[in-house]
Design a protein around this motif. Structure first.
Motif, PDB file in Angstrom:
ATOM      1  N   HIS A  51       0.916  -1.535   0.237  1.00 47.78           N
ATOM      2  CA  HIS A  51      -0.150   0.148   0.407  1.00 47.78           C
ATOM      3  C   HIS A  51       1.061   1.419   0.107  1.00 47.78           C
ATOM      4  CE1 HIS A  51      -2.845   2.951   0.973  1.00 47.78           C
ATOM      5  NE2 HIS A  51      -2.398   3.236   1.481  1.00 47.78           N
ATOM      6  N   ASP A  52       2.054   1.038   0.924  1.00 47.36           N
ATOM      7  CA  ASP A  52       2.574   2.130   0.863  1.00 47.36           C
ATOM      8  C   ASP A  52       4.073   2.989  -0.397  1.00 47.36           C
ATOM      9  OD1 ASP A  52       2.016   3.367   3.428  1.00 47.36           O
ATOM     10  OD2 ASP A  52       2.662   1.816   4.409  1.00 47.36           O
ATOM     11  N   THR A  53       3.574   1.687  -1.352  1.00 52.44           N
ATOM     12  CA  THR A  53       4.947   1.950  -1.805  1.00 52.44           C
ATOM     13  C   THR A  53       4.274   1.487  -3.973  1.00 52.44           C
ATOM     14  OG1 THR A  53       6.180  -0.191  -1.694  1.00 52.44           O
ATOM     15  CG2 THR A  53       6.861   1.158  -0.813  1.00 52.44           C
ATOM     16  N   ILE A  54       2.685   2.076  -3.530  1.00 53.93           N
ATOM     17  CA  ILE A  54       2.555   1.873  -4.827  1.00 53.93           C
ATOM     18  C   ILE A  54       3.247   2.643  -6.404  1.00 53.93           C
ATOM     19  CG2 ILE A  54       0.225   2.053  -6.618  1.00 53.93           C
ATOM     20  CD1 ILE A  54      -1.281   1.927  -3.535  1.00 53.93           C
ATOM     21  N   ASP A  55       3.497   2.069  -7.669  1.00 51.91           N
ATOM     22  CA  ASP A  55       4.208   2.290  -7.976  1.00 51.91           C
ATOM     23  C   ASP A  55       3.008   2.732  -9.901  1.00 51.91           C
ATOM     24  OD1 ASP A  55       4.995   2.775 -11.015  1.00 51.91           O
ATOM     25  OD2 ASP A  55       6.643   0.338 -11.495  1.00 51.91           O
ATOM     26  N   TRP A  56       3.008   4.095  -9.171  1.00 51.06           N
ATOM     27  CA  TRP A  56       1.798   4.618  -9.604  1.00 51.06           C
ATOM     28  C   TRP A  56       1.323   5.310 -11.428  1.00 51.06           C
ATOM     29  CZ3 TRP A  56      -1.938   5.242  -6.249  1.00 51.06           C
ATOM     30  CH2 TRP A  56      -1.478   5.514  -4.836  1.00 51.06           C
ATOM     31  N   CYS A  81     -10.478  -2.774  -7.193  1.00 53.70           N
ATOM     32  CA  CYS A  81      -9.634  -3.450  -6.499  1.00 53.70           C
ATOM     33  C   CYS A  81      -8.826  -1.997  -6.312  1.00 53.70           C
ATOM     34  CB  CYS A  81      -8.588  -4.303  -7.531  1.00 53.70           C
ATOM     35  SG  CYS A  81      -7.181  -4.378  -7.240  1.00 53.70           S
ATOM     36  N   SER A  82      -8.747  -0.916  -6.818  1.00 56.93           N
ATOM     37  CA  SER A  82      -8.363   0.523  -6.649  1.00 56.93           C
ATOM     38  C   SER A  82      -8.980   1.206  -5.259  1.00 56.93           C
ATOM     39  CB  SER A  82      -8.286   0.986  -7.469  1.00 56.93           C
ATOM     40  OG  SER A  82      -7.116   0.523  -8.540  1.00 56.93           O
ATOM     41  N   ILE A  83     -10.160   0.869  -5.127  1.00 53.22           N
ATOM     42  CA  ILE A  83     -10.765   1.285  -4.195  1.00 53.22           C
ATOM     43  C   ILE A  83     -10.916   0.889  -2.803  1.00 53.22           C
ATOM     44  CG2 ILE A  83     -12.983   2.097  -3.251  1.00 53.22           C
ATOM     45  CD1 ILE A  83     -13.454   3.256  -5.760  1.00 53.22           C
ATOM     46  N   GLN A  84     -10.593  -0.564  -2.879  1.00 56.13           N
ATOM     47  CA  GLN A  84     -10.435  -2.093  -1.570  1.00 56.13           C
ATOM     48  C   GLN A  84      -9.435  -1.967  -1.832  1.00 56.13           C
ATOM     49  OE1 GLN A  84     -12.091  -5.433  -3.390  1.00 56.13           O
ATOM     50  NE2 GLN A  84     -14.117  -4.470  -3.827  1.00 56.13           N
ATOM     51  N   ALA A  85      -7.903  -1.120  -2.494  1.00 52.04           N
ATOM     52  CA  ALA A  85      -6.648  -1.895  -1.436  1.00 52.04           C
ATOM     53  C   ALA A  85      -5.915  -0.856  -1.142  1.00 52.04           C
ATOM     54  CB  ALA A  85      -5.525  -2.617  -3.229  1.00 52.04           C
ATOM     55  N   ARG A  86      -6.927   0.930  -0.924  1.00 47.06           N
ATOM     56  CA  ARG A  86      -6.858   1.988  -0.548  1.00 47.06           C
ATOM     57  C   ARG A  86      -5.585   2.236  -1.471  1.00 47.06           C
ATOM     58  NH1 ARG A  86      -4.417   1.656   5.240  1.00 47.06           N
ATOM     59  NH2 ARG A  86      -3.654   0.036   4.325  1.00 47.06           N
ATOM     60  N   ALA A  87      -5.430   1.899  -2.497  1.00 49.60           N
ATOM     61  CA  ALA A  87      -4.545   2.531  -4.135  1.00 49.60           C
ATOM     62  C   ALA A  87      -5.432   4.448  -3.791  1.00 49.60           C
ATOM     63  CB  ALA A  87      -4.301   2.067  -4.489  1.00 49.60           C
ATOM     64  N   VAL A  88      -6.881   4.335  -4.044  1.00 51.17           N
ATOM     65  CA  VAL A  88      -7.029   5.488  -4.622  1.00 51.17           C
ATOM     66  C   VAL A  88      -7.418   6.491  -2.746  1.00 51.17           C
ATOM     67  CG1 VAL A  88      -9.412   7.080  -4.619  1.00 51.17           C
ATOM     68  CG2 VAL A  88      -8.730   5.010  -6.223  1.00 51.17           C
ATOM     69  N   SER A  89      -7.594   5.838  -2.020  1.00 51.38           N
ATOM     70  CA  SER A  89      -7.092   6.825  -0.885  1.00 51.38           C
ATOM     71  C   SER A  89      -5.793   7.604  -0.679  1.00 51.38           C
ATOM     72  CB  SER A  89      -7.306   6.064   0.495  1.00 51.38           C
ATOM     73  OG  SER A  89      -7.191   4.987   0.556  1.00 51.38           O
ATOM     74  N   LEU A  90      -4.942   6.298  -1.100  1.00 47.89           N
ATOM     75  CA  LEU A  90      -3.356   7.029  -0.579  1.00 47.89           C
ATOM     76  C   LEU A  90      -3.226   8.669  -2.308  1.00 47.89           C
ATOM     77  CD1 LEU A  90      -0.556   6.810   0.671  1.00 47.89           C
ATOM     78  CD2 LEU A  90       0.166   5.118  -0.906  1.00 47.89           C
ATOM     79  N   ALA A  91      -3.628   7.621  -3.385  1.00 44.36           N
ATOM     80  CA  ALA A  91      -3.767   8.912  -4.743  1.00 44.36           C
ATOM     81  C   ALA A  91      -4.421  10.185  -3.194  1.00 44.36           C
ATOM     82  CB  ALA A  91      -4.160   8.002  -5.705  1.00 44.36           C
ATOM     83  N   ALA A  92      -4.730  10.661  -3.123  1.00 43.01           N
ATOM     84  CA  ALA A  92      -5.428  11.429  -2.661  1.00 43.01           C
ATOM     85  C   ALA A  92      -4.592  11.878  -1.970  1.00 43.01           C
ATOM     86  CB  ALA A  92      -7.228  11.358  -2.368  1.00 43.01           C
ATOM     87  N   ASP A  93      -4.353  11.648  -0.633  1.00 41.31           N
ATOM     88  CA  ASP A  93      -3.327  11.666   0.301  1.00 41.31           C
ATOM     89  C   ASP A  93      -2.460  12.752  -0.661  1.00 41.31           C
ATOM     90  OD1 ASP A  93      -5.190  11.125   2.328  1.00 41.31           O
ATOM     91  OD2 ASP A  93      -4.351   9.865   2.709  1.00 41.31           O
ATOM     92  N   GLN A  94      -1.977  11.811  -1.754  1.00 45.95           N
ATOM     93  CA  GLN A  94      -0.257  12.442  -1.795  1.00 45.95           C
ATOM     94  C   GLN A  94      -0.527  13.140  -2.486  1.00 45.95           C
ATOM     95  OE1 GLN A  94       1.858   8.934  -3.095  1.00 45.95           O
ATOM     96  NE2 GLN A  94       1.999   7.601  -0.647  1.00 45.95           N
ATOM     97  N   LYS A  95      -1.981  13.606  -2.934  1.00 44.38           N
ATOM     98  CA  LYS A  95      -2.134  14.923  -4.088  1.00 44.38           C
ATOM     99  C   LYS A  95      -2.032  14.037  -5.676  1.00 44.38           C
ATOM    100  CE  LYS A  95      -2.383  18.623  -1.524  1.00 44.38           C
ATOM    101  NZ  LYS A  95      -2.662  17.458   0.011  1.00 44.38           N
TER     102      LYS A  95
END
Length: 235
Positions: A51-56, A81-95
């Motif tokens: 989760h913390d090291t996603i290859d955007w 998958c992106s929502i459930q894996a919290r990738a979407v929320s992380l992308a929002a946090d990282q702008k």
């Protein structure tokens, strides 16, 4: 594809995003003739595993390829998958607005492909599966209503309302109601009063929604008046 090592201990310590990048480099992109949606989904799952090291950049490439291939089912699973894996929320946090934009674009593409398939079936006289339609739209609405994605509600309400009218014109009242309900569910989540007014006008009046829908509109109107009254107290 062969795994890099058969040792389970070694596999458990593997950096999955790097492995996904390696597979993409060797098999993805322009040389992906016949590259299946399932393999793209596997790469996406590997990509968001840590989760913390996603290859955007890889995530964007995967979504772009699924968009190009026009695979609605794979695109929908990818969004979920992106929502459930919290990738979407992380992308929002990282702008990472580029990531949110590609996922929002994918949701729009899914809607367009669903409507296109329904229109094709209507023209060919092919019977539509109401339960499958309901399930797919319910999943898509859940994606669209994810706050971080910032999908344009007016686009989806317009598309769904238009196909609902066409379905009813072909005597498919239940299918039409299913699309209208999806439009209503999206509109109900709109918090901006101006946007709500805009989208609510798109939805045609039908028997299934009249009472409940009127109640929602009245509640929004009362809320709007209360906000305006509150704001005017400061002037």
């Amino acid at each position: 594809l062969p795994l890099p090592h058969s040792d389970l201990v070694q596999l458990s310590a593997m950096h999955f995003p790097s492995y996904a990048r390696t597979i993409w480099r060797n098999h993805g992109g322009g040389s992906s003739h016949g590259f299946s949606g399932r393999l793209h989904l596997l790469l996406l799952e590997l990509c968001v595993n840590h989760h913390d090291t996603i290859d955007w950049e890889l995530l964007i490439l995967i979504f772009s390829e699924l968009n190009r291939l026009e695979l609605p089912r794979s695109l929908l699973i990818a969004c979920e998958c992106s929502i459930q894996a919290r990738a979407v929320s992380l992308a929002a946090d990282q702008k990472r607005y580029d990531v949110l934009k590609i996922i929002s674009s994918a949701a729009g593409k899914i809607a367009e492909l669903i409507v296109s398939e329904v229109e094709t079936n209507l023209g060919a006289g092919i019977e539509l599966d109401e339960s499958e339609c309901f399930s797919t739209l319910h999943r898509l609405v859940t994606v669209v209503n994810t706050d971080e994605i910032h999908a344009d509600p007016a686009f989806f309400v317009h598309v769904f309302s238009d196909i609902a009218t066409k379905c009813r014109g072909q005597g498919l009242q239940e299918i039409g109601d299913t699309f209208s309900k999806a439009a209503v569910q999206i509109t109900n989540r709109v918090t901006d009063l101006e946007t709500f007014s805009k989208t609510s006008l798109i939805i045609p009046s039908t028997n299934f929604q009249s009472n409940g829908w009127n109640n929602v509109c009245e509640e929004k109107s009362v809320c709007s008046q209360a906000i305006q009254s509150f704001e005017s107290s400061f002037h």
